[in-house]
Design a protein around this motif. Sequence first.
Motif, short mmCIF file in Angstrom:
data_model
loop_
_atom_site.label_atom_id
_atom_site.label_comp_id
_atom_site.label_asym_id
_atom_site.label_seq_id
_atom_site.Cartn_x
_atom_site.Cartn_y
_atom_site.Cartn_z
N GLU B 94 0.83 -1.20 0.00
CA GLU B 94 0.00 0.00 0.00
C GLU B 94 0.87 1.26 0.00
O GLU B 94 0.61 2.20 -0.77
CB GLU B 94 -0.93 0.01 1.22
CG GLU B 94 -1.87 1.19 1.21
CD GLU B 94 -2.91 1.11 2.31
OE1 GLU B 94 -2.80 0.20 3.17
OE2 GLU B 94 -3.82 1.94 2.32
N ALA B 151 -1.11 -4.68 -4.25
CA ALA B 151 -1.97 -4.02 -3.26
C ALA B 151 -3.32 -4.72 -3.16
O ALA B 151 -3.89 -4.82 -2.07
CB ALA B 151 -2.16 -2.55 -3.63
N ALA B 156 -5.44 -3.99 0.11
CA ALA B 156 -5.40 -2.53 0.25
C ALA B 156 -6.21 -1.82 -0.83
O ALA B 156 -6.62 -0.68 -0.64
CB ALA B 156 -3.96 -2.03 0.22
N VAL B 157 -6.43 -2.47 -1.97
CA VAL B 157 -7.28 -1.90 -3.03
C VAL B 157 -8.25 -2.97 -3.51
O VAL B 157 -8.06 -4.16 -3.26
CB VAL B 157 -6.46 -1.35 -4.22
CG1 VAL B 157 -5.42 -0.34 -3.78
CG2 VAL B 157 -5.84 -2.45 -5.03
N ARG B 198 -9.98 2.14 -3.40
CA ARG B 198 -10.29 1.40 -2.18
C ARG B 198 -11.42 0.42 -2.41
O ARG B 198 -12.32 0.67 -3.19
CB ARG B 198 -10.68 2.37 -1.05
CG ARG B 198 -9.62 3.39 -0.72
CD ARG B 198 -8.49 2.78 0.06
NE ARG B 198 -7.59 3.83 0.56
CZ ARG B 198 -6.32 3.60 0.93
NH1 ARG B 198 -5.80 2.39 0.86
NH2 ARG B 198 -5.57 4.59 1.37
#
Lengths: 199, 199
Positions: B94, B151, B156-157, B198
């Motif tokens: 991230e 990520a 994280a995404v 996100r």
Amino acid sequence: MYDAEVPKLWSETIEAHRHEVRDAILDSAAGLAAENGLLSVTMSQIAGRAGIGRATLYKYFPDVQAVVLAWHDRQIAAHLTRLAEARDHADGAEARLVAVLETYALVLRRRGRHHRQPHGAELAAFVHRDPRVAQAERQVHDLLRDLLTDAAAAGAVRADVPPDELAAYCAAALSAAADVPGDDAARRLAGLVLAGLRA
Amino acid sequence: MYDAEVPKLWSETIEAHRHEVRDAILDSAAGLAAENGLLSVTMSQIAGRAGIGRATLYKYFPDVQAVVLAWHDRQIAAHLTRLAEARDHADGAEARLVAVLETYALVLRRRGRHHRQPHGAELAAFVHRDPRVAQAERQVHDLLRDLLTDAAAAGAVRADVPPDELAAYCAAALSAAADVPGDDAARRLAGLVLAGLRA
């Protein structure tokens, strides 16, 4: 009463006919330019495909460039109309924003496909010198900024970033729609943009 | 041992000197092009500003266009190096993504300011025909896609949109940094992009 209406109907018929002919000319020119390249298109070819005489064509446009620019102006106007309709058919600040973001993604995807036609890049390079392009981009920016201002007031998007910056972010991010593989991907892109706007 | 090292040091010194002269040539050409316009720049002017003779300049480059393209290649390489360094100096998937998005926004803002110089648009139009531009865009895309893949794996995404589409969204959205008023606005833009990613 009867006497007064005949001329009006007659003039409306003439106007509608002129509009149809003009549309046929623009469609013919755009089709020929995309198929064979802008530089190879002649006024005779345009008249032939539009089903009118060359003399008639010259009553509408002086040369091929003028036809192509008129076609492009019509494209821009149609895109702006689509965005305004998407806004006006939705209820509430958030729904209006979502509708416009999605519609704009779909418009840009279609335009991107057009640019990837064999002679599309050449046509795009020519028409994008048209001052109408920068003007239309400004109109889209203002439309987005107004929607974002309303949506921020309604608590639907973040208020900690100026609406002008949010609008620039939306327009730039949605430009990626030009290269997405399908309408679903264009809608996913609009979803990403919207997620970025959330508080 | 001593005999062996002297030639090595000597050749390194020559190499460093050549590198310095080359850098001075590139800086001089870019400065002149931005100030007076690309078309007005001459080899004599470049040599004069770089503090070398014309004959020496011709040992490095055959003409003004070659100097300007070399300057642009150096710019591209420097930008790619900045992105790679931002990635490598951060810890975790991230943090690496955040560092690269912010750095790219700042790079694009600086480039945008350069383009808005009096003769910047002319210079940009010339160098952007360089095939290195498309290649560099592809490299940035791949860098972003790899970071986004990591990520997404780290949670994280979002993982519901393919990393290639996420990377295209990032690059397109960050292009708005070219017109933002300051570094703070560039960082806010990177923040919007990140929020869109996100889950």
